[in-house]
Scaffold this active site. Structure first.
Site, PDB file in Angstrom:
ATOM      1  N   SER A   1     -63.462 -12.128   0.810  1.00  0.00           N
ATOM      2  CA  SER A   1     -63.813 -11.164  -0.227  1.00  0.00           C
ATOM      3  C   SER A   1     -65.189 -11.435  -0.810  1.00  0.00           C
ATOM      4  O   SER A   1     -65.640 -10.687  -1.664  1.00  0.00           O
ATOM      5  CB  SER A   1     -62.751 -11.169  -1.322  1.00  0.00           C
TER       6      SER A   1
ATOM      7  N   HIS B   1     -63.067  -6.435   5.521  1.00  0.00           N
ATOM      8  CA  HIS B   1     -62.541  -6.677   4.176  1.00  0.00           C
ATOM      9  C   HIS B   1     -61.654  -5.523   3.711  1.00  0.00           C
ATOM     10  O   HIS B   1     -62.138  -4.419   3.480  1.00  0.00           O
ATOM     11  CB  HIS B   1     -63.727  -6.891   3.208  1.00  0.00           C
TER      12      HIS B   1
ATOM     13  N   GLU C   1     -64.468  -2.666   4.064  1.00  0.00           N
ATOM     14  CA  GLU C   1     -65.886  -3.053   4.133  1.00  0.00           C
ATOM     15  C   GLU C   1     -66.080  -3.814   5.449  1.00  0.00           C
ATOM     16  O   GLU C   1     -65.301  -4.730   5.760  1.00  0.00           O
ATOM     17  CB  GLU C   1     -66.255  -3.973   2.961  1.00  0.00           C
TER      18      GLU C   1
ATOM     19  N   ASN D   1     -66.644  -6.116  -4.601  1.00  0.00           N
ATOM     20  CA  ASN D   1     -66.355  -7.257  -5.474  1.00  0.00           C
ATOM     21  C   ASN D   1     -67.557  -7.680  -6.319  1.00  0.00           C
ATOM     22  O   ASN D   1     -67.391  -8.267  -7.390  1.00  0.00           O
ATOM     23  CB  ASN D   1     -65.819  -8.433  -4.654  1.00  0.00           C
TER      24      ASN D   1
HETATM   25  N1  3HC Z   1     -46.874  -0.496   1.366  1.00  0.00           N
HETATM   26  C1  3HC Z   1     -46.785   0.825   1.549  1.00  0.00           C
HETATM   27  N2  3HC Z   1     -46.961   1.701   0.551  1.00  0.00           N
HETATM   28  C2  3HC Z   1     -47.243   1.222  -0.659  1.00  0.00           C
HETATM   29  C3  3HC Z   1     -47.376  -0.152  -0.927  1.00  0.00           C
HETATM   30  C4  3HC Z   1     -47.180  -1.023   0.152  1.00  0.00           C
HETATM   31  N3  3HC Z   1     -47.321  -2.343   0.024  1.00  0.00           N
HETATM   32  N4  3HC Z   1     -47.674  -0.302  -2.250  1.00  0.00           N
HETATM   33  C5  3HC Z   1     -47.728   0.930  -2.788  1.00  0.00           C
HETATM   34  N5  3HC Z   1     -47.462   1.835  -1.831  1.00  0.00           N
HETATM   35  C6  3HC Z   1     -47.431   3.282  -1.955  1.00  0.00           C
HETATM   36  C7  3HC Z   1     -46.237   3.741  -2.770  1.00  0.00           C
HETATM   37  O1  3HC Z   1     -45.073   3.840  -1.966  1.00  0.00           O
HETATM   38  C8  3HC Z   1     -46.719   5.100  -3.233  1.00  0.00           C
HETATM   39  O2  3HC Z   1     -46.619   6.015  -2.151  1.00  0.00           O
HETATM   40  P1  3HC Z   1     -46.292   7.567  -2.410  1.00  0.00           P
HETATM   41  O3  3HC Z   1     -47.419   8.111  -3.240  1.00  0.00           O
HETATM   42  O4  3HC Z   1     -46.224   8.147  -1.033  1.00  0.00           O
HETATM   43  O5  3HC Z   1     -44.995   7.577  -3.155  1.00  0.00           O
HETATM   44  C9  3HC Z   1     -48.207   4.852  -3.478  1.00  0.00           C
HETATM   45  O6  3HC Z   1     -48.563   3.718  -2.709  1.00  0.00           O
HETATM   46  C10 3HC Z   1     -48.498   4.573  -4.936  1.00  0.00           C
HETATM   47  O7  3HC Z   1     -47.699   3.476  -5.349  1.00  0.00           O
HETATM   48  P2  3HC Z   1     -46.776   3.511  -6.644  1.00  0.00           P
HETATM   49  O8  3HC Z   1     -46.183   4.879  -6.838  1.00  0.00           O
HETATM   50  O9  3HC Z   1     -45.837   2.360  -6.560  1.00  0.00           O
HETATM   51  O10 3HC Z   1     -47.728   3.141  -7.857  1.00  0.00           O
HETATM   52  P3  3HC Z   1     -49.026   3.799  -8.418  1.00  0.00           P
HETATM   53  O11 3HC Z   1     -49.113   5.266  -8.196  1.00  0.00           O
HETATM   54  O12 3HC Z   1     -49.081   3.289  -9.795  1.00  0.00           O
HETATM   55  O13 3HC Z   1     -50.210   3.131  -7.564  1.00  0.00           O
HETATM   56  C11 3HC Z   1     -51.693   1.413  -6.928  1.00  0.00           C
HETATM   57  C12 3HC Z   1     -50.281   1.745  -7.360  1.00  0.00           C
HETATM   58  C13 3HC Z   1     -51.979   2.052  -5.572  1.00  0.00           C
HETATM   59  C14 3HC Z   1     -51.739  -0.110  -6.779  1.00  0.00           C
HETATM   60  C15 3HC Z   1     -52.700   1.953  -7.999  1.00  0.00           C
HETATM   61  O14 3HC Z   1     -52.352   1.465  -9.280  1.00  0.00           O
HETATM   62  C16 3HC Z   1     -54.138   1.518  -7.712  1.00  0.00           C
HETATM   63  O15 3HC Z   1     -54.826   2.122  -6.909  1.00  0.00           O
HETATM   64  N6  3HC Z   1     -54.585   0.461  -8.425  1.00  0.00           N
HETATM   65  C17 3HC Z   1     -55.931  -0.097  -8.202  1.00  0.00           C
HETATM   66  C18 3HC Z   1     -55.922  -0.985  -6.997  1.00  0.00           C
HETATM   67  C19 3HC Z   1     -57.267  -1.601  -6.723  1.00  0.00           C
HETATM   68  O16 3HC Z   1     -58.251  -1.412  -7.434  1.00  0.00           O
HETATM   69  N7  3HC Z   1     -57.317  -2.379  -5.648  1.00  0.00           N
HETATM   70  C20 3HC Z   1     -58.522  -3.095  -5.255  1.00  0.00           C
HETATM   71  C21 3HC Z   1     -58.453  -4.490  -5.754  1.00  0.00           C
HETATM   72  S1  3HC Z   1     -59.867  -5.412  -5.287  1.00  0.00           S
HETATM   73  C22 3HC Z   1     -59.474  -6.052  -3.798  1.00  0.00           C
HETATM   74  O17 3HC Z   1     -58.404  -5.906  -3.292  1.00  0.00           O
HETATM   75  C23 3HC Z   1     -60.540  -6.836  -3.127  1.00  0.00           C
HETATM   76  C24 3HC Z   1     -60.143  -8.273  -2.996  1.00  0.00           C
HETATM   77  O18 3HC Z   1     -61.125  -8.891  -2.170  1.00  0.00           O
HETATM   78  C25 3HC Z   1     -60.062  -9.007  -4.316  1.00  0.00           C
END
Ligand code: 3HC
Length: 293
Positions: free
Chosen positions: A119, A138, A150, A188
């Site tokens: 990351s 990434h 990425e 990031n």
């Molecule tokens: N597998 C399959 N599907 C999944 C899943 C998984 N592990 N996790 C969530 N989903 C699906 C759900 O089933 C749902 O699908 P649907 O719309 O078809 O019903 C959809 O994703 C949305 O999930 P939820 O309904 O449970 O919850 P939310 O609508 O609240 O969304 C979230 C959850 C997608 C995590 C949203 O809150 C989000 O986008 N948050 C921001 C995430 C973010 O910024 N990520 C980047 C982090 S930085 C990073 O990763 C980089 C690293 O290097 C640090």
């Protein structure tokens, strides 16, 4: 295509699920340094797919097909992989050691591509001393859902390897964005200092945890507040990335918040340890400052 994902934590298991969901992938090795950790990663995938089945978004048969492609074990099982995606802890020496060893494991396939889900770390440094080139691939958490990959070339990464990774990302249903090697790449470099600043804002008492998160959700339309997102990513990872930004640039604007350091030292890492800025015990999610009142 046969893929080996090394590291069965949050990112590794999400990446393995993403590959196993792709028609072009016939087998996914989900590996860790002990089979029980790899198995735990597979359990997370089973749980995520079960939720989708319950919601009526996936059939049991489709979930079974995905799970059936995932073979767990130690890194040595991945002898015939076409692609290795390393997703272990964000430490240069650990990652390098894995790639060094994987060069001897993948004896059956000289064309196997080595990719890192780092990351923030230098792809050029990761590849130094290896016979094979490394490319950055990434993913973002949750990997099965987030659309971006990425793609990062180190100084010695051949163009054809970069292009192949972009093709694979498209086959996974993702959008690849090629970025230059730089600490934290694009996302990031911007996202993690924002989370660090949110921690600083909270620790100065400008607002409480719920207030900081609500402000950013409602004021910027972010799906999660920055403190909630820090917990979700893992505060140890947030700190590791801040340290890379700070050490690589020497710029004081990337200094990690003292509260972040304290929380990591105390093992309050967020969702994965059950407590961070929120307390996740008993299936709830309560801001820790609200509990203290
Ligand atoms: N597998 C399959 N599907 C999944 C899943 C998984 N592990 N996790 C969530 N989903 C699906 C759900 O089933 C749902 O699908 P649907 O719309 O078809 O019903 C959809 O994703 C949305 O999930 P939820 O309904 O449970 O919850 P939310 O609508 O609240 O969304 C979230 C959850 C997608 C995590 C949203 O809150 C989000 O986008 N948050 C921001 C995430 C973010 O910024 N990520 C980047 C982090 S930085 C990073 O990763 C980089 C690293 O290097 C640090």
């Amino acid at each position: 295509m046969i893929v080996a994902v090394i590291g069965a934590g949050t990112m590794g298991s999400g990446i393995a699920q993403t590959f196993a969901s792709c028609d072009q992938v016939t087998k996914v090795y989900l590996c860790d340094f002990a089979t029980e950790y790899a198995e735990a990663g597979k359990h997370k995938i089973v749980a995520a797919l079960s939720k989708r089945i319950k919601k009526g978004k996936m059939t049991e048969q489709a979930a079974g097909a995905i799970i059936g492609k995932i073979v767990t074990g130690e890194n040595e099982i991945a002898v015939d992989a076409d692609l290795v995606v390393e997703a272990v802890t964000e430490k240069m020496e650990i990652k390098k050691d894995i790639f060094r060893k994987m060069q001897n494991v993948i004896v059956k396939n000289p064309d196997c591509i080595f990719a890192s889900n780092t990351s923030s770390l230098s792809i050029t440094e990761l590849a130094s001393g290896l016979q094979k080139p490394i490319v950055g691939m990434h993913f973002f958490n949750p990997a099965p859902v987030m659309k971006l990959v990425e793609v990062i070339a180190g100084l010695n990464t051949p163009d054809e390897v970069v292009e192949k990774i972009k093709e694979i990302a498209v086959a996974l249903g993702k959008t690849p964005v090629q970025v230059k090697e730089a600490p934290g790449f694009v996302v990031n470099r911007i996202l993690i200092p924002m989370i660090n600043e949110a921690i600083q804002v909270y620790s100065e008492g400008v607002s409480d945890i719920a207030g900081v998160d609500s402000a950013m959700k409602l004021g910027c339309n972010h799906p999660m507040g920055p403190l909630e997102l820090g917990d979700y990513i893992g505060l140890d990872i947030v700190l590791a990335i801040m340290n890379v930004l700070y050490e690589e640039t020497g710029d004081s604007k990337y200094r990690p918040a003292l509260l972040l350091k304290k929380m990591v030292r105390g093992h309050h890492l967020g969702v994965k340890t059950g407590i961070g800025f929120y307390d996740y015990s008993d299936g709830n999610k309560v801001p820790v400052d609200a509990k203290a009142e």
